[in-house]
Write a protein that holds these residues in place. Structure first.
Motif, mmCIF file in Angstrom:
data_model
loop_
_atom_site.group_PDB
_atom_site.id
_atom_site.type_symbol
_atom_site.label_atom_id
_atom_site.label_comp_id
_atom_site.label_asym_id
_atom_site.label_seq_id
_atom_site.Cartn_x
_atom_site.Cartn_y
_atom_site.Cartn_z
ATOM 1 N N TRP A 1 0.801 -1.220 0.000
ATOM 2 C CA TRP A 1 0.000 0.000 0.000
ATOM 3 C C TRP A 1 0.835 1.271 0.000
ATOM 4 O O TRP A 1 0.533 2.210 -0.753
ATOM 5 C CB TRP A 1 -0.955 -0.011 1.200
ATOM 6 N N PRO A 2 1.893 1.389 0.830
ATOM 7 C CA PRO A 2 2.682 2.627 0.793
ATOM 8 C C PRO A 2 3.300 2.896 -0.578
ATOM 9 O O PRO A 2 3.341 4.046 -1.043
ATOM 10 C CB PRO A 2 3.758 2.390 1.861
ATOM 11 N N ALA A 3 3.795 1.838 -1.231
ATOM 12 C CA ALA A 3 4.429 2.017 -2.544
ATOM 13 C C ALA A 3 3.430 1.969 -3.684
ATOM 14 O O ALA A 3 3.765 2.353 -4.818
ATOM 15 C CB ALA A 3 5.505 0.945 -2.744
ATOM 16 N N PRO B 1 2.815 -1.277 -10.589
ATOM 17 C CA PRO B 1 1.978 -0.292 -9.887
ATOM 18 C C PRO B 1 0.492 -0.579 -10.092
ATOM 19 O O PRO B 1 0.089 -1.157 -11.105
ATOM 20 C CB PRO B 1 2.385 1.034 -10.537
ATOM 21 N N PHE B 2 -0.326 -0.193 -9.122
ATOM 22 C CA PHE B 2 -1.773 -0.389 -9.224
ATOM 23 C C PHE B 2 -2.500 0.845 -8.749
ATOM 24 O O PHE B 2 -1.958 1.661 -7.993
ATOM 25 C CB PHE B 2 -2.211 -1.604 -8.391
ATOM 26 N N THR B 3 -3.737 0.977 -9.209
ATOM 27 C CA THR B 3 -4.648 2.007 -8.717
ATOM 28 C C THR B 3 -5.972 1.339 -8.397
ATOM 29 O O THR B 3 -6.362 0.356 -9.041
ATOM 30 C CB THR B 3 -4.874 3.114 -9.759
#
Length: 282
Positions: free
Chosen positions: A156-158, A170-172
């Protein structure tokens, strides 16, 4: 003259209703002959007398006709705080604005929501304040013999999704992450992950953090014990069903909602009578 013509051209309500019901089940072939329609019409009307009743489904094998009752019970005081009524084919989440309106008229504040998972997409969950905790049994996550979604780690932080082999993308929230075919093709864990030639993909739910929290909580004995507290709401719903019966007393949502509210008042009176004398005096 215009008013007379309008009156003559207008069909009586009963004729129009019967025509609408017939059109759901009958169609005409190329020769103009009527025949039974194949399949089920969308939002099918099931009664001539009541235009708001619908066919619904509780499970894959259990059908429901008419309306669905919804109950919000205070698990501390055991009082029914809110009720709602929807057509049988309506999503459970669609009733929560009415539930929220009932709660807004009372001097109460939500701190916990113990709900069925059909309400996870509701307004009460999506627009909850930060200090409201959701208790709900998470949806099962399965993928046959391959790695399930829970085998992937969310950083979550990254803001990165890590696969079981260590690759990260990466995810959104609300989007789908696609691991490239070239990356998955050379992965030593591919046979345990995906047979697709296009690589592995995974959807990130808009409320993925909550779903991960629910799955983690129900893995512990304490978390499962808290989930069992929702039985109180199920009991209240069963009592209302026992008193109100399985058949709608009136036509239309409005009158049947009034009847449900009447039964909720009876339920409150029963609950108040069972309270200890000290609590009643307070």
């Amino acid at each position: 003259m215009t008013e007379v013509e309008h009156y003559v051209a207008e069909q009586p309500p009963s004729v129009a209703q019967e025509g609408a019901v017939a059109a759901q089940d009958v169609e005409r072939d190329a020769g103009g002959q009527p025949r039974l329609r194949r399949g089920v019409a969308c939002d099918r009307r099931i009664r001539v007398e009541d235009g708001q009743m619908r066919h619904g489904r509780k499970t894959a094998s259990q059908l429901v006709d008419g309306y669905k009752r919804h109950v919000g019970r205070d698990l501390d005081s055991r009082l029914v705080r809110a009720v709602g009524l929807t057509a049988a084919n309506a999503l459970e989440a669609s009733v929560t604005p009415a539930i929220a309106d009932d709660l807004a008229r009372q001097p109460v504040r939500l701190s916990e929501l113990h709900i069925d998972r059909a309400y996870l997409s509701s307004q009460l969950v999506r627009e909850r304040p930060a200090d409201v905790t959701i208790y709900c049994k998470a949806w099962p996550v399965r993928n046959g013999v391959s790695f399930a979604k829970t085998a992937f780690t969310l950083d979550w932080p990254a803001g990165r999704l890590h696969c079981p082999a260590g690759a990260a993308l990466p995810f959104t929230l609300g989007s789908t992450v696609h691991f490239p075919a070239a990356l998955c093709g050379s992965c030593p864990l591919r046979e345990h992950c995906t047979p697709s030639r296009h690589g592995r993909g995974g959807h990130i739910h808009p409320d993925e953090r909550l779903l991960a929290e629910l799955r983690e909580r129900q893995q512990t004995a304490a978390g499962r014990a808290v989930l069992r507290e929702r039985v109180g709401a199920e009991h209240a719903l069963a009592h209302l069903g026992q008193w109100q019966g399985d058949r709608a007393r009136y036509r239309g949502l409005r009158k049947n909602l009034f009847d449900l509210r009447r039964m909720a008042v009876v339920s409150k009176l029963h609950d108040l009578m069972r309270l200890p004398d000290v609590e009643q005096a307070a």
